[in-house]
Design a protein around this motif. Structure first.
Motif: not given
Lengths: 254, 163
Positions: A12, A18, B124, B129-132, B146
């Motif tokens: 993912m 990412e 997301i 937005l980024s994961y961070k 995640m």
């Protein structure tokens, strides 16, 4: 083969762009060899594209009055900055003269009351003075009645702490460190505090308290809630526990 | 001309309104939430680090505002089901049957997800937005972001037959 080392999370993250360069190349190599992996990545790409395509590109309507209110707030906030001589960011906008009235009526009093609360709070915490709400000592949680209420009252419950004092359990949550915390209010003889206590070494410790009554004796919940919000944000407070989870958490205290 | 802080916030109002609606599922509450979020944003503007994602910062404020609201007010306004009323906030497609149906289907699958998964998938995949940034907004580790996000997406794919 090493393909099974790629979890859904990694695939993912690849689809979302990412991953770091090294892992990205590893995934690229792997999906070239393994169609099942490639399909899995595609699934994550599809879900994102579908959501973005459905919600992201659909036009969201914004009522005119909502935008107008936000513009007005902006004007008020700027007036406050220039009035206090605070340092301003480079892209600060000059406020239009017609917005002065708004700023004087709303923005300044709110800022002033916030400062009072913050000042008062820091003041007593720094000095280690117990905060008293009409005979109920909150600061040290020295009052057994408050401790007992924290141990047993489900959120939403109000209980009397003697003749003039009242305790209300607002919510129970875990903070960023996983510590069990409770938000509550205590009011007694015209004073009222919103407070947070957390479990430390098998006892409730006061972590936050703000008066909901200003120097004039007026009830000002908004400013104390602003301070509370800042506290909750800083301590990474989690969402309130459900009634069942709260009950289970509280039962371990006894 | 450089855009001002206020302009940037106004530009993000559609995003804020959409996110508020997903959180609260109520139009009245959503608009209230947007307004409270903007008030806090202007009041605590000094805590915004210029050059970082303004949208992520605002969503974080909104989420805290929402949690606080749930804490103190167990009545959440009249619920509007986005499945029945996608046109309540989305203007496009109100006259376009296909878009309307699509919105309805996806929204319906989305509403069946647990609240924490719904929230993160919107953060997301829609708000970008980024994961961070999402981890910071939610106050949880990136690993949790995640795993929750992957679960949400595989479940959604199953419901919508994307497999």
């Amino acid at each position: 083969m090493h393909e099974e080392k790629f979890t859904d999370e990694v695939l993912m993250a690849y689809a979302d762009g990412e991953l770091d360069a090294k892992t990205r190349r590893e995934v690229e190599d792997a999906i070239g060899r393994d169609t099942a992996l490639a399909e899995r990545v595609e699934l994550f790409m599809k879900t994102r594209a579908l959501l973005a395509g459905t919600f992201g590109t659909a036009k969201v309507s914004v009522p005119d009055d909502l935008e107008a209110r936000v513009r007005q707030m902006a004007g008020g906030a700027e007036m406050e900055e220039s009035a206090s001589g605070a340092e301003v960011l480079p892209f600060r906008q000059r406020s239009a003269p017609r917005q002065q009235g708004f700023a004087q009526r709303h923005a300044l009093p709110i800022a002033a009351s916030l400062a009072l609360v913050a000042g008062g709070l820091l003041g007593y915490m720094a000095a280690g003075q117990p905060e008293r709400a009409g005979g109920i000592e909150i600061a040290g949680l020295a009052d057994d009645r408050i401790v007992e209420a924290l141990n047993v009252s489900p959120s939403g419950e109000t209980r009397q702490l003697g003749e003039d004092a009242r305790f209300e359990a607002i919510a129970t949550y875990r903070d960023g460190a996983g510590t069990l915390c409770r938000e509550f209010e205590v009011s007694a003889r015209g004073t009222s505090h919103v407070a947070v206590a957390c479990q430390e070494i098998d006892a409730w410790q006061l972590r936050f308290a703000a008066s909901q009554v200003d120097v004039n004796g007026d009830f000002v919940p908004a400013s104390s809630l602003e301070a509370l919000d800042a506290f909750l944000m800083a301590t990474r407070a989690g969402a309130p526990l459900s009634a069942e989870d709260e009950s289970a958490a509280l039962s371990t205290l006894r | 001309m450089k855009s001002t802080f206020a302009d940037e916030i106004v530009d993000l109002l559609p995003n804020l309104r959409r996110y508020a609606f997903v959180l609260s599922r109520s139009l009245d509450v959503a608009d209230d939430l947007v307004q409270q979020t903007c008030e806090k944003a202007f009041a605590s503007r000094s805590s915004y680090a210029q050059g970082t994602n303004l949208s992520a910062w605002l969503i974080r404020i909104m989420r805290n505002t929402w949690i606080d609201r749930v804490r103190r007010d167990r009545t959440r306004g009249e619920s509007v089901d986005i499945v029945d009323r996608p046109d309540a906030i989305f203007t496009d497609g109100a006259h376009d049957t296909e878009t309307h149906l699509m919105l309805g289907n996806v929204a319906s699958a989305l509403q069946e997800l647990p609240a924490d998964q719904r929230e993160i998938i919107m953060m997301i995949c829609v708000e970008e937005l980024s994961y961070k940034e999402a981890a910071a907004a939610l106050g949880i580790p990136i690993g949790t972001v995640m795993s929750r996000l992957a679960r949400a997406r595989t479940t959604l794919a199953g419901k919508l037959d994307l497999n």
